[in-house]
Design a protein around this motif. Structure first.
Motif, PDB file in Angstrom:
ATOM      1  N   PHE A 106      -0.163  -2.281   5.993  1.00 46.17           N
ATOM      2  CA  PHE A 106       0.073  -2.070   6.734  1.00 46.17           C
ATOM      3  C   PHE A 106       0.785  -0.383   5.907  1.00 46.17           C
ATOM      4  CE2 PHE A 106      -1.681  -4.518  10.274  1.00 46.17           C
ATOM      5  CZ  PHE A 106      -3.444  -3.943  10.423  1.00 46.17           C
ATOM      6  N   TRP A 107       1.812  -0.746   6.040  1.00 45.95           N
ATOM      7  CA  TRP A 107       2.494   0.712   4.967  1.00 45.95           C
ATOM      8  C   TRP A 107       1.489   0.775   4.035  1.00 45.95           C
ATOM      9  CZ3 TRP A 107       5.944   3.494   6.620  1.00 45.95           C
ATOM     10  CH2 TRP A 107       6.786   3.796   7.648  1.00 45.95           C
ATOM     11  N   MET A 108       1.009   0.332   2.881  1.00 44.18           N
ATOM     12  CA  MET A 108       0.442   0.188   1.525  1.00 44.18           C
ATOM     13  C   MET A 108      -1.030   0.832   2.186  1.00 44.18           C
ATOM     14  SD  MET A 108      -0.223  -2.551  -1.185  1.00 44.18           S
ATOM     15  CE  MET A 108      -1.915  -2.114  -2.420  1.00 44.18           C
ATOM     16  N   ALA A 109      -1.365   0.173   3.336  1.00 40.61           N
ATOM     17  CA  ALA A 109      -2.900   0.689   3.053  1.00 40.61           C
ATOM     18  C   ALA A 109      -2.671   2.583   3.935  1.00 40.61           C
ATOM     19  CB  ALA A 109      -3.372  -0.096   4.719  1.00 40.61           C
ATOM     20  N   ALA A 110      -1.735   2.477   4.439  1.00 38.20           N
ATOM     21  CA  ALA A 110      -0.961   4.025   5.616  1.00 38.20           C
ATOM     22  C   ALA A 110      -0.773   4.788   3.906  1.00 38.20           C
ATOM     23  CB  ALA A 110      -0.590   3.811   6.041  1.00 38.20           C
ATOM     24  N   PHE A 111      -0.189   4.590   3.807  1.00 42.86           N
ATOM     25  CA  PHE A 111       0.338   5.349   2.332  1.00 42.86           C
ATOM     26  C   PHE A 111      -0.849   5.913   0.954  1.00 42.86           C
ATOM     27  CE2 PHE A 111       4.725   4.644   3.373  1.00 42.86           C
ATOM     28  CZ  PHE A 111       5.262   5.545   3.024  1.00 42.86           C
ATOM     29  N   ALA A 112      -1.553   4.405   1.250  1.00 46.34           N
ATOM     30  CA  ALA A 112      -2.406   4.810   0.357  1.00 46.34           C
ATOM     31  C   ALA A 112      -3.761   6.083   1.152  1.00 46.34           C
ATOM     32  CB  ALA A 112      -3.065   3.782  -0.628  1.00 46.34           C
ATOM     33  N   SER A 113      -4.000   5.296   2.203  1.00 49.78           N
ATOM     34  CA  SER A 113      -4.978   5.741   3.273  1.00 49.78           C
ATOM     35  C   SER A 113      -4.584   7.367   3.187  1.00 49.78           C
ATOM     36  CB  SER A 113      -4.622   5.691   4.495  1.00 49.78           C
ATOM     37  OG  SER A 113      -5.615   6.772   5.490  1.00 49.78           O
ATOM     38  N   ALA A 114      -3.409   7.910   3.042  1.00 48.96           N
ATOM     39  CA  ALA A 114      -3.147   8.962   3.276  1.00 48.96           C
ATOM     40  C   ALA A 114      -3.238  10.483   2.319  1.00 48.96           C
ATOM     41  CB  ALA A 114      -1.647   9.388   3.773  1.00 48.96           C
ATOM     42  N   THR A 115      -2.462   9.301   1.194  1.00 50.25           N
ATOM     43  CA  THR A 115      -3.127  10.350  -0.041  1.00 50.25           C
ATOM     44  C   THR A 115      -4.763  10.750  -0.404  1.00 50.25           C
ATOM     45  OG1 THR A 115      -1.765   9.055  -1.359  1.00 50.25           O
ATOM     46  CG2 THR A 115      -2.715  10.039  -2.388  1.00 50.25           C
TER      47      THR A 115
END
Length: 424
Positions: A106-115
């Protein structure tokens, strides 16, 4: 360079649906999933609220989205990474350390999603004239929220069906998250084909910040920025807490103060009438701003996103589980959100006007995410302390700071109105 506004009716819906899906998976669906897998409300509120952090700190790397490559390349790459992260969640759920591994994904998805948000929003501002930005803000908000409803509605319905079919919540959610990964990959491929290549090398040079730190200094030195940031932080104070505890409220038993609804029932409510009212509210908000300007509609829009919270409090206080009352509450909430968020997003576009639009918009939405994250930290603890009835009363009171600050905001009355451009 491709002419502005080209094929906007095609790429805006797909781009913002793809922007909304990973956000709802990280922020909302994770809450429902962990609830069904036996995680406590306090832990859900704490750990899933930390997942807002990438949206808060995304301004720290947003200038690089301007400096390196094109925004189109950035959002396509980030959408692919989100697909891989969702696949990782689905595959790791059956393990004994699922809570740690899924949080990492979820952290990986969150950073990618924010970018992805930074790149997509920058692309939106490059690809449209200012009056079209206002007109389409309702469309983009609608499809962004439709993605939320797809995650919180259709995918949750799927999870509920699979829970009943297999009698195994872990297996059900594993399959659901793999399906979400496939959907995200399909959307990424679609965006590759439908988004025009607006950014010529000359356009990239024009949009580049003059310097990394100058991006921040020019943003914070804008007139009235202190009041503007206070408004951004407090605008969603009530909603930021409600969104964390709404699903547990629906799912908890009546004895625990909840409504005792099943996973599939919650998904069905949000995925049917919720979709319709959300769409109407979002499109109406953008059209009215484009017709009359932002000033006329800002107060009604602030009220529309907060007033429905009172109906959640009424449900909790009266302990009613009547389907008509519950669906009516969701209808009001979805319409109010769609209508109200249109004004808020147009105001954020106004805040970003000038040089380095992409980075400044990222800063504005970063503060918006901070306003969601901080109250979310305590939402589970407040709910456990006050019960659902006291919690939703607290949420209703969360509207007061934004209403107070609103009177001090300074922006052109006809900002966003068709023919009244303020482009720099």
């Amino acid at each position: 360079m491709v002419q502005k506004n080209k094929r906007a009716w095609v790429w805006i819906p797909f781009l913002y649906f793809t922007q909304g899906l990973p956000f709802v998976m990280v922020v909302t669906v994770s809450v429902i999933m962990y609830k069904k897998l036996g995680i406590s409300n306090a832990d859900i509120g704490l750990y899933t609220s930390w997942l807002y952090l990438p949206w808060v700190i995304k301004p720290l790397w947003s200038p690089y989205v301007d400096l390196i490559s094109t925004k189109r390349n950035w959002f396509l790459l980030m959408q692919l990474l989100v697909s891989l992260a969702l696949l990782g969640i689905g595959l790791s759920l059956p393990t004994n350390i699922f809570f740690v591994t899924t949080l990492a994904c979820f952290w990986m998805a969150a950073f990618a999603s924010a970018t992805n948000d930074v790149a997509s929003d920058g692309y939106y501002m490059i690809g449209l004239t200012q009056d079209k930005q206002s007109f389409f803000v309702g469309i983009r908000s609608t499809f962004y929220k439709l993605a939320n409803v797809t995650g919180q509605g259709l995918l949750v319905i799927l999870a509920g069906f699979l829970e009943n079919y297999y009698g195994d919540n872990t297996k059900a959610w594993s399959i659901t998250m793999i399906c979400a990964a496939v959907l995200m990959l399909s959307l990424t491929i679609t965006n590759f084909f439908v988004t025009p290549k607006y950014e010529s090398s000359e356009a990239i040079q024009v949009q580049k910040p003059k310097g990394f730190f100058e991006v921040f200094s020019t943003f914070f030195n804008k007139k009235g920025m202190g009041i503007a940031l206070a408004f951004i932080l407090f605008f969603r104070l009530g909603e930021s807490q409600l969104v964390k505890m709404a699903a547990p409220f629906f799912l908890d038993s009546v004895e625990e103060g909840g409504l005792g609804y099943s996973t599939a029932e919650v998904g069905t409510i949000y995925g049917t009438v919720g979709v319709i009212m959300l769409t109407i509210g979002g499109i109406l908000g953008g059209v009215l701003i484009s017709r009359d300007g932002l000033k006329k509609w800002m107060l009604p829009m602030v009220l529309s996103i907060n007033i429905p919270n009172a109906f959640y409090a009424l449900l909790a206080i009266t302990k009613t589980t009547n389907i008509v009352a519950v669906v009516s509450t969701v209808v009001l909430e979805q319409f109010g959100y769609g209508f109200g968020i249109a004004g808020f997003m147009v105001y954020l576009i106004y805040i970003a006007e000038g040089a380095s639009k992409t980075s400044h918009y990222a800063l504005a939405t970063g503060f918006m995410a901070l306003g969601m994250m901080l109250p979310g930290f305590i939402s589970g603890y407040v709910q456990e302390w006050l019960g659902y009835d006291g919690f939703f009363i607290w949420v209703v009171l969360g509207a007061l700071p934004a209403l107070f600050i609103l009177r001090y905001l300074d922006y052109p009355a006809d900002y966003g109105k068709k023919g009244a451009n303020f482009e720099s």
